[in-house]
Design a protein around this motif. Structure first.
Motif, PDB file in Angstrom:
ATOM      1  N   GLU A 116       0.725  -1.085   0.155  1.00  0.00           N
ATOM      2  CA  GLU A 116       0.002  -0.057  -0.058  1.00  0.00           C
ATOM      3  C   GLU A 116       0.959   1.065  -0.106  1.00  0.00           C
ATOM      4  N   ILE A 117       0.652   2.110  -0.965  1.00  0.00           N
ATOM      5  CA  ILE A 117       1.446   3.138  -0.834  1.00  0.00           C
ATOM      6  C   ILE A 117       0.615   4.554  -0.650  1.00  0.00           C
ATOM      7  N   GLU A 118       1.316   5.604   0.249  1.00  0.00           N
ATOM      8  CA  GLU A 118       0.653   6.690   0.101  1.00  0.00           C
ATOM      9  C   GLU A 118       1.171   7.798  -0.580  1.00  0.00           C
ATOM     10  N   THR A 119       0.281   8.336  -1.429  1.00  0.00           N
ATOM     11  CA  THR A 119       1.051   9.105  -2.489  1.00  0.00           C
ATOM     12  C   THR A 119      -0.092  10.236  -2.734  1.00  0.00           C
ATOM     13  N   LEU A 120       0.221  11.325  -3.877  1.00  0.00           N
ATOM     14  CA  LEU A 120      -0.447  12.204  -4.175  1.00  0.00           C
ATOM     15  C   LEU A 120      -1.183  12.208  -5.444  1.00  0.00           C
ATOM     16  N   ASP A 121      -2.315  12.550  -5.757  1.00  0.00           N
ATOM     17  CA  ASP A 121      -2.932  12.409  -7.082  1.00  0.00           C
ATOM     18  C   ASP A 121      -2.393  13.464  -7.957  1.00  0.00           C
ATOM     19  N   LEU A 122      -1.318  13.441  -8.658  1.00  0.00           N
ATOM     20  CA  LEU A 122      -0.973  14.431  -9.678  1.00  0.00           C
ATOM     21  C   LEU A 122      -1.915  14.898 -10.772  1.00  0.00           C
ATOM     22  N   TYR A 123      -2.679  13.941 -10.920  1.00  0.00           N
ATOM     23  CA  TYR A 123      -3.884  14.254 -11.904  1.00  0.00           C
ATOM     24  C   TYR A 123      -4.634  15.455 -11.237  1.00  0.00           C
ATOM     25  N   ASP A 124      -5.249  14.885  -9.988  1.00  0.00           N
ATOM     26  CA  ASP A 124      -5.978  16.008  -9.407  1.00  0.00           C
ATOM     27  C   ASP A 124      -5.370  17.307  -9.308  1.00  0.00           C
ATOM     28  N   ILE A 125      -4.180  17.449  -8.764  1.00  0.00           N
ATOM     29  CA  ILE A 125      -3.277  18.886  -8.850  1.00  0.00           C
ATOM     30  C   ILE A 125      -3.443  19.518 -10.116  1.00  0.00           C
ATOM     31  N   VAL A 126      -3.126  18.682 -11.405  1.00  0.00           N
ATOM     32  CA  VAL A 126      -2.839  19.438 -12.609  1.00  0.00           C
ATOM     33  C   VAL A 126      -4.348  19.809 -13.029  1.00  0.00           C
TER      34      VAL A 126
ATOM     35  N   ILE B 297       7.446  27.981 -13.822  1.00  0.00           N
ATOM     36  CA  ILE B 297       6.387  27.504 -13.043  1.00  0.00           C
ATOM     37  C   ILE B 297       6.619  26.524 -11.959  1.00  0.00           C
ATOM     38  N   VAL B 298       7.913  26.197 -12.177  1.00  0.00           N
ATOM     39  CA  VAL B 298       8.078  25.229 -11.167  1.00  0.00           C
ATOM     40  C   VAL B 298       7.855  25.259  -9.828  1.00  0.00           C
ATOM     41  N   ASP B 299       8.297  26.635  -9.453  1.00  0.00           N
ATOM     42  CA  ASP B 299       8.261  26.869  -7.838  1.00  0.00           C
ATOM     43  C   ASP B 299       6.729  26.760  -7.251  1.00  0.00           C
ATOM     44  N   ASP B 300       5.973  27.370  -8.363  1.00  0.00           N
ATOM     45  CA  ASP B 300       4.380  27.427  -8.140  1.00  0.00           C
ATOM     46  C   ASP B 300       3.752  25.777  -8.016  1.00  0.00           C
ATOM     47  N   PHE B 301       4.315  25.225  -8.849  1.00  0.00           N
ATOM     48  CA  PHE B 301       3.969  23.887  -8.733  1.00  0.00           C
ATOM     49  C   PHE B 301       4.206  22.823  -7.875  1.00  0.00           C
ATOM     50  N   ASN B 302       5.607  23.062  -7.323  1.00  0.00           N
ATOM     51  CA  ASN B 302       6.007  22.602  -6.142  1.00  0.00           C
ATOM     52  C   ASN B 302       5.067  22.940  -4.755  1.00  0.00           C
ATOM     53  N   LYS B 303       4.851  24.042  -4.592  1.00  0.00           N
ATOM     54  CA  LYS B 303       4.059  24.437  -3.629  1.00  0.00           C
ATOM     55  C   LYS B 303       2.787  23.770  -3.571  1.00  0.00           C
ATOM     56  N   ASP B 304       2.133  23.605  -4.637  1.00  0.00           N
ATOM     57  CA  ASP B 304       0.870  22.880  -4.877  1.00  0.00           C
ATOM     58  C   ASP B 304       1.019  21.358  -4.424  1.00  0.00           C
ATOM     59  N   ILE B 305       2.228  20.847  -4.635  1.00  0.00           N
ATOM     60  CA  ILE B 305       2.542  19.303  -4.533  1.00  0.00           C
ATOM     61  C   ILE B 305       2.577  19.307  -3.007  1.00  0.00           C
ATOM     62  N   GLU B 306       3.335  20.232  -2.329  1.00  0.00           N
ATOM     63  CA  GLU B 306       3.674  20.015  -1.148  1.00  0.00           C
ATOM     64  C   GLU B 306       2.495  20.415  -0.096  1.00  0.00           C
ATOM     65  N   GLN B 307       1.409  21.027  -0.750  1.00  0.00           N
ATOM     66  CA  GLN B 307       0.194  21.274   0.245  1.00  0.00           C
ATOM     67  C   GLN B 307      -0.969  20.326  -0.117  1.00  0.00           C
ATOM     68  N   ALA B 308      -0.739  19.513  -1.212  1.00  0.00           N
ATOM     69  CA  ALA B 308      -1.614  18.557  -1.575  1.00  0.00           C
ATOM     70  C   ALA B 308      -1.943  17.296  -0.558  1.00  0.00           C
ATOM     71  N   GLU B 309      -3.134  16.979  -0.698  1.00  0.00           N
ATOM     72  CA  GLU B 309      -3.530  15.806   0.506  1.00  0.00           C
ATOM     73  C   GLU B 309      -3.113  14.446  -0.179  1.00  0.00           C
ATOM     74  N   LYS B 310      -2.643  13.460   0.579  1.00  0.00           N
ATOM     75  CA  LYS B 310      -2.189  12.344   0.440  1.00  0.00           C
ATOM     76  C   LYS B 310      -3.223  11.176   0.364  1.00  0.00           C
ATOM     77  N   SER B 311      -3.224  10.237  -0.431  1.00  0.00           N
ATOM     78  CA  SER B 311      -4.080   9.269  -0.452  1.00  0.00           C
ATOM     79  C   SER B 311      -3.279   7.811  -0.576  1.00  0.00           C
ATOM     80  N   ASN B 312      -4.165   6.588  -0.297  1.00  0.00           N
ATOM     81  CA  ASN B 312      -3.493   5.452  -0.152  1.00  0.00           C
ATOM     82  C   ASN B 312      -3.976   4.771  -1.365  1.00  0.00           C
ATOM     83  N   LYS B 313      -2.906   3.916  -2.003  1.00  0.00           N
ATOM     84  CA  LYS B 313      -3.298   3.054  -2.905  1.00  0.00           C
ATOM     85  C   LYS B 313      -2.921   1.683  -2.935  1.00  0.00           C
ATOM     86  N   ARG B 314      -3.355   0.671  -3.391  1.00  0.00           N
ATOM     87  CA  ARG B 314      -2.910  -0.530  -3.145  1.00  0.00           C
ATOM     88  C   ARG B 314      -2.368  -1.017  -4.502  1.00  0.00           C
ATOM     89  N   ILE B 315      -1.145  -1.492  -4.780  1.00  0.00           N
ATOM     90  CA  ILE B 315      -0.404  -1.958  -5.866  1.00  0.00           C
ATOM     91  C   ILE B 315       0.401  -3.083  -5.571  1.00  0.00           C
TER      92      ILE B 315
END
Lengths: 243, 479
Positions: free
Chosen positions: B97-107, B143-161
């Protein structure tokens, strides 16, 4: 039946080897002519000229009332009437005994196969080889081969049979069986011309003996005359050397 | 007596040879099976903790260069291994089970903002008077600084792989990243890339702007989280070299012969080629025999009787030309100079050419055969009343044929092989079939060796047929 007039035959590129030097001879129907003489005397050449296996250089040969030496004559038709037996048999090695005998009757006389085979069986019975019909020449002894060769020549129902030293290539013990067939043939009235060294056969069967020497017929006569009382010195010499 | 004979028979050179070959094959097969099964075994079992450490380490290594955001993302993924299972091919299947971000959601939430930033940067540059066109790297930097901030603030979710771990050697492991795994680890990474690439318009400062063809903006954004260097879809193969070789042979075989072009498997090129090769060989063999026998009879007749002077002269001319010029030149001349302008196709042209050529060689063979037949045979035939031609046909030629059969067989085998030059005039024969496959697959070994083997089989078959025929013709010879 066969008339030879002034027959000459030369060999070599410039005709420098003169083998036959003027032969005049008449062979009547029913005659059994035996030709003897030293080797190189032209006996075989003379015989082979009779059915033009050798092309004569000069002279005429008449067979019945047709001139064989005429360029226009159909030599193949005339050869059907002249059977020939060779010193080395010359059977066809790729064909069985039966096929050897029936080939010419079927192809040339247009006999149906059944009839040709029936006649061939009769001929084989005559030469004493009825059981060898399906054999191949390579499976036969020399004497048997020569008897098949005689049957093959007879299958064309020839008017005359030419024998070119038929027993010379045979082992001595096989000579008798071939000579017996030839004697039987002679008794049945076949016209025969035979080159041979078998003096016994000549004495017994021949109606006439020709002594050939140096391309000429040196002497001719009945066996009794020629063997017991030769006139020509060459004949005397020859007979002395072989008897 | 009988027994010793049997024993002797078993120990022939041939039998010993085949026995050794069979033994070698068995030893090799056993070696391959044992070595392969050893190669497939792992050297050390993995505990759940081991697996966790390996997966975390490998994921953190995943993004290289560029994408700081992706690195950040990778470093902060938490892995919780639930189960490790040994699998075949020296590998483990790790259920985690991994705890990760939803990149698609952020974008998808921020796509307008990112395009806005890109556009703003572009405007600024134009006002400053920089005429150089912007590139995606410059856009990314903005763009990248802005993008990184988004990622840092995003909520994580669990996935089973499920991830596969391969043991390369002891204590050296490799993860097998399928696209699904990558996508799951990086929160629908692919979907996010797709979303950006497919964007047609965006709203910048309340206005609708078309960005359909603006690959500079799009690439700039994608480069913020791009993953360039993961080993995708290549499953490590721990097989021993012999097995690898066998597999590569199998692959090559499939590629060269079984794959289809327009619905037809590639081996059909060779099958059609065999048909044409056999057709050309048999037809030209037939022509060759007929010409050969006619020429031979004319020359022998001329030699023995002096007749047919003109015919013999023509035959000699034909022989000199056919034997004195290369076959391929004859083929090219007959096709391109003589027959193609007359509208004759390449296959009939090849048949005519090979027939004429082989006729020349056959005639010399047959002439020798005829001369080897005893002169007495001709005399016997003539004395029975056959004319010259019929004696030849019934008596001399059958014997001559038997005598020359081995040489004729040799000539036919040569002919079969020589037809391989027919591809020069476009006859789709066996050779051209092989060359066609080669031109499609760019591999030489399989197609060329295949046609060589097929030629060999055809030649051996022909030899066998001839020996049967020879045996049947020999029945008159047994003494």
């Amino acid at each position: 039946m066969i008339t030879v007039r002034g027959l000459y035959k030369d060999f070599g590129e410039n005709d420098e080897i003169k083998v036959l030097r003027g032969i005049d001879e008449h062979i009547k129907k029913g005659e059994k002519v035996v030709i003897i003489g030293p080797s190189g005397g032209g006996k075989s050449t003379f015989l082979r000229c009779l059915n033009r296996l050798e092309e004569p250089t000069g002279g005429e040969i008449w067979f019945g009332n047709e001139c064989i030496t005429d360029k226009k004559c159909d030599i193949n038709r005339l050869r059907m009437k002249m059977g020939m037996v060779f010193q080395h048999f010359n059977l066809f090695p790729h064909k069985s005994v039966m096929e050897n005998i029936t080939l010419a009757p079927i192809k040339l006389l247009k006999l149906p196969k059944e009839q040709a085979e029936k006649e061939a069986m009769e001929l084989l019975a005559m030469v004493g080889l009825a059981d060898k019909a399906s054999a191949y020449p390579s499976q036969l002894s020399g004497g048997q081969k020569q008897r098949v060769a005689i049957a093959r020549a007879l299958a064309m129902k020839p008017d005359v049979m030419l024998f070119d030293e038929p027993t010379s290539a045979l082992d001595p013990e096989l000579v008798g069986e071939v000579l017996n067939v030839m004697k039987k043939l002679a008794h049945d009235g076949m016209t025969m011309v035979c080159v041979t060294h078998e003096m016994g056969f000549a004495k017994e069967v021949a109606t006439r003996v020709l002594f050939m020497c140096d391309g000429k017929i040196a002497e001719s006569g009945t066996p009794e005359e020629l063997f017991s009382n030769p006139q020509n010195p060459r004949t005397q010499q020859f007979l002395q050397s072989i008897l | 007596m009988n027994n010793t004979k049997k024993k002797k028979k078993l120990l022939t050179t041939k039998n010993v040879f085949f026995a050794l070959v069979a033994l070698a094959a068995i030893v090799f097969a056993v070696y391959v099976i044992i070595a392969q099964s050893l190669a497939m075994k792992v050297t050390k079992e993995l505990t759940i903790d081991d697996a966790k450490a390996i997966v975390e380490e490998k994921i953190a290594e995943l993004p290289k260069e560029q994408a700081e955001s992706a690195s950040f993302l990778a470093e902060n993924i938490k892995v919780d291994v639930k189960n490790v299972e040994k699998s075949e091919k020296k590998s483990f299947i790790v259920d985690c089970e991994i705890e990760t971000l939803d990149l698609y959601d952020i974008v998808s939430q921020n796509i307008d903002r990112y395009f806005g930033l890109a556009h703003e940067y572009e405007q600024k540059r134009t006002e400053e008077g920089q005429l150089m066109k912007p590139n995606s790297t410059l856009i990314r930097q903005n763009i990248v600084d802005d993008f990184n901030k988004d990622i840092e603030q995003a909520e994580k979710s669990n996935k089973r792989i499920v991830i596969k771990i391969f043991e390369i050697s002891e204590n050296n492991y490799q993860l097998y990243y399928t696209d699904e795994v990558i996508n799951a680890i990086f929160g629908d990474y692919r979907k996010a890339v797709e979303l950006i690439n497919n964007a047609e318009t965006c709203t910048i400062e309340g206005k609708e702007v078309s960005i359909k063809n603006n690959s500079t903006y799009k690439n700039g954004i994608i480069e913020c989280f791009t993953l360039n260097n993961y080993e995708k879809n290549v499953e490590p193969d721990p097989s021993i070299p012999a097995v690898k070789w066998l597999n590569s042979v199998k692959d090559s075989f499939e590629r060269n012969f079984l794959e289809k072009d327009q619905g037809r498997p590639r081996y059909m090129y060779i099958v059609d080629g065999i048909k044409n090769t056999i057709l050309v060989t048999l037809a030209s063999l037939f022509i060759g025999i007929i010409i050969g026998f006619i020429v031979a009879v004319i020359r022998v007749t001329n030699d023995t009787t002096g007749a047919l002077d003109f015919g013999a002269w023509i035959c000699k001319l034909y022989l000199s030309i056919m034997r004195g010029t290369p076959l391929m030149i004859q083929l090219l001349i007959i096709y391109f100079v003589i027959l193609l302008p007359a509208g004759v196709g390449s296959v009939p042209s090849a048949i005519i050419c090979f027939g004429l050529n082989s006729g020349a060689y056959v005639s010399e063979i047959v002439r020798g055969g005829i001369m080897s037949v005893d002169k007495g045979q001709m005399e016997a035939g003539r004395s029975l009343g056959f004319n010259y031609i019929r004696t030849m046909y019934h008596i001399v030629l059958p014997q001559a044929f038997k005598a020359v059969l081995p040489s004729l067989a040799n000539e036919f085998i040569t002919l079969l092989k020589e037809t391989s030059v027919a591809f020069y005039i476009g006859v789709a024969d066996l050779t051209l079939g092989g060359l066609k496959i080669r031109s499609i697959t760019y591999s030489s070994f399989m197609p060329l060796v295949a046609i060589a083997i097929i030629y060999l089989i055809l030649v051996l078959g022909l030899s066998k047929l001839v020996s049967i025929l020879e045996r049947r013709l020999r029945k008159g010879d047994n003494r």
